[in-house]
Design a protein around this motif. Structure first.
Motif, short mmCIF file in Angstrom:
data_model
loop_
_atom_site.label_atom_id
_atom_site.label_comp_id
_atom_site.label_asym_id
_atom_site.label_seq_id
_atom_site.Cartn_x
_atom_site.Cartn_y
_atom_site.Cartn_z
N VAL A 1 2.08 3.81 -21.59
CA VAL A 1 2.99 2.67 -21.63
C VAL A 1 3.48 2.35 -20.22
CG1 VAL A 1 5.21 1.86 -22.48
CG2 VAL A 1 3.69 3.15 -23.98
N ILE A 2 3.91 3.39 -19.57
CA ILE A 2 4.52 3.16 -18.26
C ILE A 2 3.49 2.67 -17.26
CG2 ILE A 2 5.39 4.48 -16.30
CD1 ILE A 2 7.50 5.52 -18.06
N GLU A 3 2.28 3.19 -17.34
CA GLU A 3 1.26 2.73 -16.42
C GLU A 3 0.99 1.25 -16.63
OE1 GLU A 3 0.36 4.88 -14.17
OE2 GLU A 3 -0.70 3.25 -13.15
N THR A 4 0.97 0.86 -17.88
CA THR A 4 0.75 -0.55 -18.19
C THR A 4 1.84 -1.41 -17.57
OG1 THR A 4 -0.13 0.24 -20.28
CG2 THR A 4 0.23 -2.13 -20.06
N VAL A 5 3.09 -0.98 -17.81
CA VAL A 5 4.21 -1.77 -17.27
C VAL A 5 4.15 -1.79 -15.75
CG1 VAL A 5 6.70 -1.99 -17.21
CG2 VAL A 5 5.58 -1.23 -19.30
N SER A 6 3.84 -0.64 -15.17
CA SER A 6 3.79 -0.57 -13.71
C SER A 6 2.75 -1.52 -13.16
CB SER A 6 3.43 0.84 -13.26
OG SER A 6 4.46 1.72 -13.55
N VAL A 7 1.58 -1.48 -13.71
CA VAL A 7 0.52 -2.35 -13.20
C VAL A 7 0.94 -3.81 -13.35
CG1 VAL A 7 -1.83 -3.14 -13.61
CG2 VAL A 7 -1.32 -0.71 -13.54
N ALA A 8 1.59 -4.10 -14.48
CA ALA A 8 2.07 -5.47 -14.67
C ALA A 8 3.05 -5.85 -13.57
CB ALA A 8 2.73 -5.60 -16.04
N LEU A 9 3.96 -4.90 -13.26
CA LEU A 9 4.94 -5.16 -12.20
C LEU A 9 4.26 -5.38 -10.86
CD1 LEU A 9 8.05 -2.88 -12.59
CD2 LEU A 9 8.01 -5.28 -12.02
N PHE A 10 3.29 -4.51 -10.57
CA PHE A 10 2.55 -4.65 -9.31
C PHE A 10 1.92 -6.03 -9.23
CE2 PHE A 10 2.63 -0.03 -8.62
CZ PHE A 10 2.70 0.02 -7.25
N LEU A 11 1.31 -6.42 -10.34
CA LEU A 11 0.64 -7.71 -10.33
C LEU A 11 1.64 -8.84 -10.16
CD1 LEU A 11 -2.04 -7.18 -13.08
CD2 LEU A 11 -2.37 -7.37 -10.62
N ARG B 1 0.83 -1.21 0.00
CA ARG B 1 0.00 0.00 0.00
C ARG B 1 0.86 1.25 0.00
NH1 ARG B 1 -4.10 -2.68 3.68
NH2 ARG B 1 -5.79 -3.20 2.25
N ILE B 2 1.99 1.17 0.69
CA ILE B 2 2.87 2.34 0.72
C ILE B 2 3.38 2.63 -0.68
CG2 ILE B 2 5.13 3.14 1.53
CD1 ILE B 2 4.53 1.78 4.16
N ILE B 3 3.68 1.57 -1.43
CA ILE B 3 4.19 1.80 -2.79
C ILE B 3 3.07 2.33 -3.69
CG2 ILE B 3 5.33 0.74 -4.74
CD1 ILE B 3 6.63 -1.17 -2.79
N ILE B 4 1.87 1.83 -3.49
CA ILE B 4 0.74 2.40 -4.23
C ILE B 4 0.62 3.88 -3.91
CG2 ILE B 4 -1.76 2.36 -4.47
CD1 ILE B 4 -1.67 -0.63 -4.02
N SER C 1 -8.80 -6.01 -0.34
CA SER C 1 -7.73 -6.81 -0.93
C SER C 1 -6.79 -5.89 -1.72
CB SER C 1 -8.34 -7.86 -1.84
OG SER C 1 -7.36 -8.36 -2.69
N ARG C 2 -5.62 -6.42 -1.99
CA ARG C 2 -4.64 -5.58 -2.67
C ARG C 2 -4.84 -5.60 -4.18
NH1 ARG C 2 -2.68 -7.12 2.01
NH2 ARG C 2 -1.06 -5.96 3.08
N LEU C 3 -5.41 -6.65 -4.67
CA LEU C 3 -5.57 -6.75 -6.12
C LEU C 3 -6.42 -5.62 -6.69
CD1 LEU C 3 -4.75 -8.39 -8.55
CD2 LEU C 3 -6.75 -9.83 -8.21
N PRO C 4 -7.62 -5.38 -6.15
CA PRO C 4 -8.40 -4.24 -6.65
C PRO C 4 -7.68 -2.91 -6.49
CG PRO C 4 -9.72 -5.59 -5.19
CD PRO C 4 -8.35 -6.14 -5.12
N SER C 5 -6.89 -2.80 -5.44
CA SER C 5 -6.15 -1.54 -5.26
C SER C 5 -5.23 -1.31 -6.44
CB SER C 5 -5.31 -1.57 -4.00
OG SER C 5 -5.96 -2.21 -2.97
N ILE C 6 -4.57 -2.38 -6.88
CA ILE C 6 -3.63 -2.24 -7.99
C ILE C 6 -4.38 -1.83 -9.24
CG2 ILE C 6 -2.04 -3.53 -9.44
CD1 ILE C 6 -1.40 -5.21 -6.93
#
Lengths: 113, 813
Positions: free
Chosen positions: B684-694, A27-30, B651-656
């Motif tokens: 582009v970067i948002e896509t990559v970021s979300v992928a990384l988060f996931l 969450r902190i990173i978010i 949950s963390r998934l919806p947050s991402i």
């Protein structure tokens, strides 16, 4: 428009601060990601919005939006991506090593008394 | 660099060679090589006596830091010369004594003599420097070398305690003095003491006069062990006895007296000077002598007696200021105070030095310094006994020794000052001679105690660790020389009058000397039936009576609990400040990152809002703003709702995913704002970021099991709202105050002509401001390298965390 965006920036910052103050590392990173969105918008907004066309030289157009803040934000986006990626992997490794992503459980154990 | 400078620095220059002698020439005691230095210096400085007694001064300057006004100016007048002779003379005797006192095979003499020479050089620097910054430098060097010497036997806990205590107190005073020096410099514009004396009137009129004076006096009082800073001196007795004899009786503790005497011409016009110094000195004299009586350690008695005698000299230096205010008699009778101070300074160095050496001999030959174990040594140690009697009786102020003369002059000065009719002395001035009298009575008692308890009474040799016998001849040379001086100055007091005392006194009264007044020093042994003689007789009678009845009143010393004594308060304050610092630290250094972030956020927002309120920047004005299209409202609402929804996700998934929504929303905004490059990059970067988060989320599967919704915390929410509001305000403020046009007009005009590109943003990135881009590339490379190393390289094998991790996995299976 600028006032509206300013309020959005405020809300984004508020959410970011609230997330950063939480216990979970993810969450902190978010939160930091939200912070960077707010900062990028702030740089663009304070320079003035929609003052002309996109800053690509086209014959006959006289008004362009300011290219400088856009260049700054572009740099900032890339840097914040690099940092976020690093943080994410760091969080992943931390979780692997410590088996927790709770910040309060990561408190150091050494004392200086 | 003149010979004088070389002489001052000689001990410091010689010090590095001492370890070579110690390691290279094992068979000869290192002290013999060291002895050359003070003997040479003593003869060198003795050569200045004709010059200073003729009223001349010698000044030699070496440039050090001229741009800061710091010059190493050596300045020899009567006062400096007196101290220089004391330092080198007693120094030579102490080194000679230490040769026999310290064993060359058991002690690390290399260290000892380096410290001692460091101290000697520092002390010479203090008394011979005209520039106050240089003087301060040497002053602190005396503190440091004294610290090293007190802690010489560093294995002993008491030594370390004493060294630390003396260091803390003297450095505290030294730093205060530095403050005073800087204040004086700001008034006069020079660090030179002579300049300050010359501009004495300017200093006297300054509003900071009193502050400067108090700060300088703090330095002098801590160094000279005046009440209440005297507590370090008794604990400094853990040092080897030659050190105690040299530093803590004859030289270092007199640095404060030197400073007071040296600064007298600057400050003594003020009545505060007279009052402060006289009363502090007088009380120290009483308190030291009162406490000396109860000590059972011989060095303890001598330590408190040193405190007491220093107080006596200090009070005399203060009372001497009265001489400036008294005109009307042909003979300035108040000058007697200063003459007495200088005379007693010399006398004290002689008799206290001999007493310390005598105590060292007893310690060396019997194995103890405890007076309860000693007694009856008179027949086995006749020479030491003689030295002790001469020293003690001189200290008590009995004829025919030199202490008698200076004590008479002391009593005379106090009685004379009591009859002064200025500075409000007429009403309470009578206290001074009374305190002086009581102090003298106690001085008499402890002086008798020193030799009666040690040398007389019943012999208890079986209690002693060693069989007592007379000390070797070499050890006795120095105390005997000093004892001879005690008797010599007592019988022929005027041998020093013209050569040493008179020039020193003249240095303290430059204005009187310039006014044509003669400083007449004549110390007569017998001056008729004066009130002070009566007082001396009273001291002897009362002292004898109290000494005889000592068993009956010793009980009063046990009445004060340790906590309320000065030592108790000092120890308590150390413990308390330590505890308080830890408590303070523990309270705000919680170890939780959340606490630190709160400090940062609150501070930043607070400063921001405060500054805006302070500069009255809340009157926003919004002009020439862009229009908002309806779909932009919708997009704004989506971004805001997505951001807020993140907070409520369990949950963390919806947050991402919601974070992705915000990112794409921002990209759309970029499109509306006319920033195509930004929009592209952001997407582009948002896509990559979300992928990384996931990806990270996927690799933390255990977390999802433990997931709970973020608990709502009102404190966090308030801070978040505060920061959010601050940022919005900041944005409003920026919109309301646009004063300059953008630099971008230049880019717009020249993007094609100069850079051959049409996309302004790209041209700015790679051409106009290409450096930013270069280092942005570096950032990305570093991040990727960092990620690679984090995953690939592990120096330590996983231990606890991994074990727990694996164990959990197994239990689940």
């Amino acid at each position: 428009m600028e006032v509206f965006i300013s309020i959005i920036i405020g809300v984004l910052t508020m959410c970011a601060v609230y997330l950063v103050l939480s216990r979970s590392l993810l969450r902190i990173i978010i939160g930091t990601a939200l912070f960077s969105h707010a900062a990028h918008l702030l740089v663009l907004t304070t320079a003035g919005l929609k003052t002309g066309d996109a800053p690509v030289l086209v014959h006959g157009v006289t008004d362009y939006t300011d290219p400088l803040p856009q260049a700054l934000v572009l740099t900032a986006i890339v840097i914040s991506f690099g940092v976020t990626a690093f943080f994410l992997v760091l969080a992943y490794r931390t979780y692997q090593e410590l088996n927790t992503d709770n910040m309060e459980e990561m408190k150091g154990t050494e004392t200086y008394d | 660099m003149s010979v004088l400078h070389l002489a001052i620095l000689l001990p410091l220059l010689a010090a590095p060679f001492i370890p070579l002698f110690f390691w290279g020439l094992k068979r000869i005691h290192t002290g013999w090589f060291v002895l050359i230095v003070p003997v040479l210096l003593f003869t060198y400085f003795a050569g200045y006596m004709p010059t200073t007694s003729a009223g001349e001064v010698v000044t030699k300057t070496v440039s050090w830091m001229p741009s800061l006004g710091v010059e190493f100016t050596a300045y020899v007048d009567g006062l400096s010369l007196l101290f220089a002779l004391l330092i080198t003379g007693i120094g030579a005797l102490v080194v000679l004594y230490s040769i026999y006192y310290l064993d060359k095979d058991k002690e690390s003499l290399g260290h000892f003599y380096v410290y001692l020479l460091m101290f000697m050089g520092a002390m010479l620097g203090v008394v011979l420097s005209d520039n106050m910054i240089v003087m301060y430098m040497f002053w602190e060097l005396t503190s440091i070398s004294s610290f090293l010497l007190i802690g010489y036997w560093y294995e002993k806990e008491r030594s370390r305690y004493g060294a630390q205590k003396s260091m803390l107190l003297t450095v505290f005073g030294g730093l205060a003095m530095l403050g005073g020096i800087i204040l004086l410099e700001s008034m006069v514009g020079s660090y030179s003491i002579r300049e300050m004396v010359a501009n004495q009137a300017v200093i006297a009129e300054s509003p900071l006069f009193l502050v400067a004076m108090v700060l300088i006096l703090l330095g002098a009082f801590t160094k000279s062990a005046q009440f209440p800073f005297h507590i370090w001196l008794p604990d400094a007795m853990e040092a080897p006895t030659p050190v105690s004899a040299y530093l803590h009786s004859a030289t270092m503790v007199k640095a404060g007296l030197y400073l007071v005497a040296r600064m007298s011409p600057v400050f003594q016009e003020s009545p505060v000077w007279l009052w402060t110094i006289a009363s502090v000195g007088m009380f120290t004299m009483f308190w030291g002598s009162f406490n000396a009586v109860k000590q059972t350690d011989l060095k303890g008695i001598l330590a408190f007696s040193t405190v007491s005698q220093l107080g006596l000299i200090m009070s005399l230096l203060g009372l001497g200021a009265a001489a400036l205010h008294y005109e009307g008699l042909d003979e300035n009778i108040y000058m007697v105070a200063t003459i007495a101070a200088i005379f007693h300074l010399i006398n004290h160095a002689t008799f206290k030095g001999s007493l310390f050496m005598m105590v060292g001999i007893i310690d060396h030959e019997t194995g103890t310094r405890d007076v309860r174990k000693l007694g009856g040594l008179m027949t086995v140690m006749p020479i030491s006994f003689t030295v002790a009697v001469i020293g003690s009786l001189s200290m008590a102020g009995l004829p025919p020794f030199n202490g008698f003369l200076s004590k008479e002059m002391f009593l005379k000065a106090t009685t004379k000052v009591a009859s002064m009719d200025f500075f409000a002395l007429d009403s309470i001035g009578l206290i001074l001679p009374i305190v002086a009298f009581i102090g003298s009575v106690f001085t008499f008692i402890y002086s008798l105690l020193i030799f009666t308890r040690t040398f007389m009474g019943k012999a208890k040799f079986e209690l002693l660790p060693k069989t007592p016998h007379e000390a070797p001849v070499g050890m006795l040379i120095s105390p005997v020389i000093l004892a001879i001086l005690v008797v010599g100055f007592g019988l022929f007091p005027n041998v020093l009058s013209h050569s040493l005392i008179q020039p020193a006194v003249e240095a303290i009264y430059p204005s009187l000397v310039a006014g044509g007044e003669e400083v007449e020093v004549h110390i007569s042994f017998w001056h008729g039936l004066t009130p002070e003689l009566m007082m001396t007789i009273g001291v002897v009678l009362l002292g004898t009576l109290l000494f005889w009845q000592i068993g009956r009143w010793m009980g009063i010393y046990n009445r004060i609990p340790h906590r309320l004594t000065l030592n108790g308060m000092y120890d308590g304050s150390l413990v308390w400040s330590n505890k308080a610092a830890y408590r303070f630290k523990d309270n705000y250094m919680t170890g939780f990152i959340r606490s630190y972030l709160i400090y940062i956020f609150v501070f930043l927002s607070g400063m921001m809002l405060f500054t805006m309120a302070w500069l009255d920047l809340f009157n926003f004005s919004f002009e020439n703003l862009a229009e908002i299209a309806p779909y932009e409202y919708v997009l704004g609402a989506v971004v805001v709702l997505a951001a807020l929804a993140i907070l409520f996700m369990r949950s963390r998934l919806p947050s991402i995913i919601l974070l992705g929504v915000v990112g794409y929303g921002v990209a759309l905004f970029f499109v509306f704002f006319g920033a195509p490059d930004l929009a592209l990059t952001q997407l582009v970067i948002e896509t990559v970021s979300v992928a990384l988060f996931l990806l990270v989320f996927y690799h933390m599967p255990d977390i999802s099991k433990k997931e709970v919704r973020m608990r709502f915390k009102i404190g966090n929410a308030m801070i978040a709202i505060l920061v959010g509001a601050t940022v919005t305000m900041l944005s409003f403020m920026a919109l309301s105050n646009k004063s300059l046009t953008s630099i971008s007009e230049y880019y717009k005009e020249n993007v094609y002509e100069l850079a051959a590109g049409k996309n302004m943003v790209n041209v700015v990135l790679v051409d106009f401001r290409g450096f930013d881009t270069l280092f942005e590339i570096v950032v990305l490379s570093l991040a990727s390298l960092g990620i690679y190393t984090m995953i690939k390289f592990r120096t330590t094998r996983r231990t606890k965390g991994e074990g727990a991790h694996e164990a959990q996995k197994q239990t689940r299976q």
